[in-house]
Design an enzyme around this catalytic site. Structure first.
Site, PDB file in Angstrom:
ATOM      1  N   CYS A 125      17.759   4.154  -7.173  1.00  0.00           N
ATOM      2  CA  CYS A 125      17.933   4.789  -8.701  1.00  0.00           C
ATOM      3  C   CYS A 125      19.104   3.894  -9.284  1.00  0.00           C
ATOM      4  O   CYS A 125      18.787   2.896  -9.716  1.00  0.00           O
ATOM      5  CB  CYS A 125      18.457   6.530  -8.489  1.00  0.00           C
ATOM      6  SG  CYS A 125      18.206   7.068 -10.263  1.00  0.00           S
ATOM      7  N   GLU A 151      15.405   8.998  -0.056  1.00  0.00           N
ATOM      8  CA  GLU A 151      16.354   9.631   0.982  1.00  0.00           C
ATOM      9  C   GLU A 151      15.784  11.230   1.189  1.00  0.00           C
ATOM     10  O   GLU A 151      15.923  11.712   2.272  1.00  0.00           O
ATOM     11  CB  GLU A 151      17.710   9.640   0.537  1.00  0.00           C
ATOM     12  CG  GLU A 151      18.286  10.311  -0.570  1.00  0.00           C
ATOM     13  CD  GLU A 151      18.241   9.467  -1.972  1.00  0.00           C
ATOM     14  OE1 GLU A 151      17.327   8.461  -1.891  1.00  0.00           O
ATOM     15  OE2 GLU A 151      18.962   9.616  -2.769  1.00  0.00           O
ATOM     16  N   HIS A 167      14.489   8.577  -5.646  1.00  0.00           N
ATOM     17  CA  HIS A 167      15.328   9.051  -4.437  1.00  0.00           C
ATOM     18  C   HIS A 167      14.475   9.142  -2.959  1.00  0.00           C
ATOM     19  O   HIS A 167      14.221  10.326  -2.772  1.00  0.00           O
ATOM     20  CB  HIS A 167      16.344   9.980  -4.606  1.00  0.00           C
ATOM     21  CG  HIS A 167      17.199   9.979  -5.658  1.00  0.00           C
ATOM     22  ND1 HIS A 167      18.421   9.369  -5.556  1.00  0.00           N
ATOM     23  CD2 HIS A 167      17.122  10.189  -7.009  1.00  0.00           C
ATOM     24  CE1 HIS A 167      19.086   9.284  -6.643  1.00  0.00           C
ATOM     25  NE2 HIS A 167      18.177   9.643  -7.610  1.00  0.00           N
TER      26      HIS A 167
HETATM   27  N1  GLN Z   1      22.777   7.038 -13.808  1.00  0.00           N
HETATM   28  C1  GLN Z   1      21.697   6.511 -13.834  1.00  0.00           C
HETATM   29  C2  GLN Z   1      20.518   7.428 -14.694  1.00  0.00           C
HETATM   30  O1  GLN Z   1      21.002   8.420 -15.268  1.00  0.00           O
HETATM   31  C3  GLN Z   1      21.157   6.758 -12.432  1.00  0.00           C
HETATM   32  C4  GLN Z   1      21.078   8.123 -11.893  1.00  0.00           C
HETATM   33  C5  GLN Z   1      20.984   8.172 -10.389  1.00  0.00           C
HETATM   34  O2  GLN Z   1      21.249   7.278  -9.675  1.00  0.00           O
HETATM   35  N2  GLN Z   1      20.487   9.254  -9.926  1.00  0.00           N
HETATM   36  O3  GLN Z   1      19.399   6.969 -14.759  1.00  0.00           O
END
Ligand code: GLN
Length: 544
Positions: free
Chosen positions: A381, A509, A507
């Protein structure tokens, strides 16, 4: 009809109640009993989505897009179920539901009170989960410790359940801590007695007491707790601290907790099969060669902020018969000159999710280091945003490319706000959340890892790859190996001329399980373990 196990905590928090709950789920599931789990969080936030990782640790995202307590991650990993929004209930949700109904006029003429309106709403959530999951046993963990002001309505609700669904369908388990006094070298039971008294005062008599402790618990102590707390001796279950959380189901089973629950709730008496867990723990205890992985993040002081990432790394390492040597690197520290030394021994670099500009330049430095030194890199992300920014700075030979999250006026907004996110004012629950499909490109590192072409993964973000820059970065060597099925959104990207630099917008994970590592983590560790760093010797093949 489902039966209920209610789990409360006494004495102090953070004694591993969540792991205990998850482990109870495991030992029941090992007897072919279907289970579902719910966590009750007493705080007034509607969900943990808007809380700082420093306050709350990781926010775990369910497939259906709920932002939940990290305990749900442990439940999913231990019980191997995919939970839904119904599995996390907060006081904030309960009160807002009751007040919304009051405003609608559902209770016209009535005075709204904690008992019965709030407690009814809480019990409604228990029943909703039971109905939706159709589980034979629903395990419900009350967050916090007995005696907390916010937790009282939850305790009153679980007390009422005994009458509502019948004594034989409800079991109360209390998890406490036995502190150790160094001066007298003994474990103390008094705090446990007090917290059980507090439970009794509100009408709950625990059926089982699980005693956490850092030292072995003698028969004498068990007798004492049994007598003072009015619990059968075999229902006083010792749970000493162990080196791996994955040992807990085996310990509880050894102490006879599975059989006890089966007897008390009159469940079908199947033989427990924990062979998979025994094998897992056996492998964990064997000495393994380490693989050095640097985790570059800005919340590294609080390890719980990366709970699922850490677990996913462990699962992947175990698959390769390696041990993770996790190097926690604070991304802000990487911003100082010469700080690359922090990455010198890393055989792989992982940049997990995060929000806000603090520490981002350090993460970009880590991505640059990985690219230039051909060190495997996995971006999750925010870690993908960082990889794209770094690569754009290299491709454009400029320091200006950025995400509009960090520099709203950048001339090269390679990461920008999703069109559907523009104009969204509310902060709670408004991100792109939960499972979305992703089409993988044949022959890419990502497709090779998944061995599949269409996958579903969990998202939690507002910002996204900006398609205006697709061609430019592609010409410089970026491969878009995963796209939304309509081709509009970049979900996975990787570098053509690099051993393994792969990032995803989602994600992964959250989907990793012990014994079934996530494909991206599995391959990341698979490539990393072959990397030789300064001072390392190639491992000799073991002679047979
Ligand atoms: N801050 C970034 C966004 O809002 C990444 C978010 C994250 O890593 N979950 O898109």
């Amino acid at each position: 009809m489902s039966k209920y196990i209610f789990i409360t905590g006494g004495v102090v928090s953070s004694v591993g109640k969540g792991i205990t709950v998850a482990s109870i789920g495991t030992i029941l599931k090992s007897r072919q009993i279907t289970v579902s789990v719910q966590k009750l969080d007493p705080y007034l936030n509607v969900d943990p989505g808007t809380m700082s990782p420093y306050q709350h640790g990781e926010v775990f995202v369910t497939q259906d897009g709920a932002e939940t307590d990290l305990d749900l991650g442990n439940y999913e990993r231990f019980i191997d179920v995919n939970l839904t929004a119904e599995s996390n209930v907060t006081s904030g949700q309960i009160y807002s539901a009751v007040i919304a109904r009051e405003r609608r006029g559902d209770f016209l003429g009535g005075t709204i009170q904690v008992v019965p309106h709030v407690t009814n709403e809480i019990k409604e959530r228990f029943k909703r989960l039971a109905q939706k999951s159709q589980a034979e046993v629903v395990i419900i963990e009350v967050g916090g410790t007995v005696g907390d002001i916010e937790g009282q309505p939850f305790l009153e609700a679980i007390r009422q359940m005994r009458n509502n669904v019948g004594r034989d369908n409800v079991l109360y388990i209390h998890v406490t801590l036995l502190p150790y006094l160094t001066s007298t070298q003994e474990l103390k039971t008094k705090p446990t007695q007090h917290s059980v008294n507090e439970l009794r005062r509100i009408g709950i008599q625990p059926d089982v007491i699980i005693c956490r402790s850092d030292y072995p618990i003698s028969e004498g102590i068990r007798d004492k707790i049994s007598q003072f707390c009015d619990v059968d001796k075999q229902a006083v279950i010792p749970l000493p601290t162990v080196s791996s959380i994955y040992e807990v189901p085996l310990l509880l089973e050894e102490e006879g907790l599975g059989q006890l629950i089966v007897d008390k709730l009159s469940l079908k008496p199947h033989q427990a099969d924990l062979s998979q867990w025994q094998e897992l723990v056996r492998c964990l205890k064997e000495p393994r060669e380490p693989v050095n992985i640097a985790l570059v993040g800005k919340y590294v002081e609080l390890k719980d902020a990366y709970f699922s990432v850490r677990e996913a790394l462990y699962h992947a390492a175990l698959y390769h018969n390696r041990e993770i040597n996790l190097i926690w690197v604070h991304s802000e520290e990487l911003e100082n000159n010469g700080s690359e030394a922090l990455l010198r021994s890393a055989q792989g670099i992982i940049v997990p999710g995060g929000f806000g500009v603090r520490g981002v330049e350090g993460m970009i430095k880590a991505a640059s280091y990985a690219r230039n030194n051909e060190i495997p890199y996995l971006g999750l992300c925010l870690g993908m945003h960082v990889m794209v920014i770094e690569f754009a700075r290299y491709a454009l030979d400029s320091t200006k490319p950025n995400s509009t999250e960090f520099d709203p006026s950048t001339p090269y907004p390679v990461i920008y706000l999703l069109p559907e996110q523009r104009g969204v004012e509310n902060k709670g629950g408004t991100m792109r959340l939960g499972n979305y499909p992703c089409q993988l490109v044949d022959g890419s590192q990502a497709a090779n890892a998944y061995r599949d072409s269409l996958v579903y993964e969990r998202h939690r973000h507002r910002f996204e790859f900006n398609n205006q820059f697709r061609n430019l970065l592609e010409e410089a060597g970026m491969v878009y190996s995963g796209l939304s099925p309509d081709g509009r959104l970049v979900e996975v990207c990787e570098l053509a001329n690099h051993p393994w630099m792969v990032s995803c917008q989602f994600h992964p994970e959250f989907g990793s399980r012990p014994g079934r590592p996530h494909p991206l983590f599995r391959n990341f560790i698979g490539v990393s373990k072959e990397i030789l760093r300064e001072g390392a010797q190639p491992s000799l093949p073991l002679s047979s």
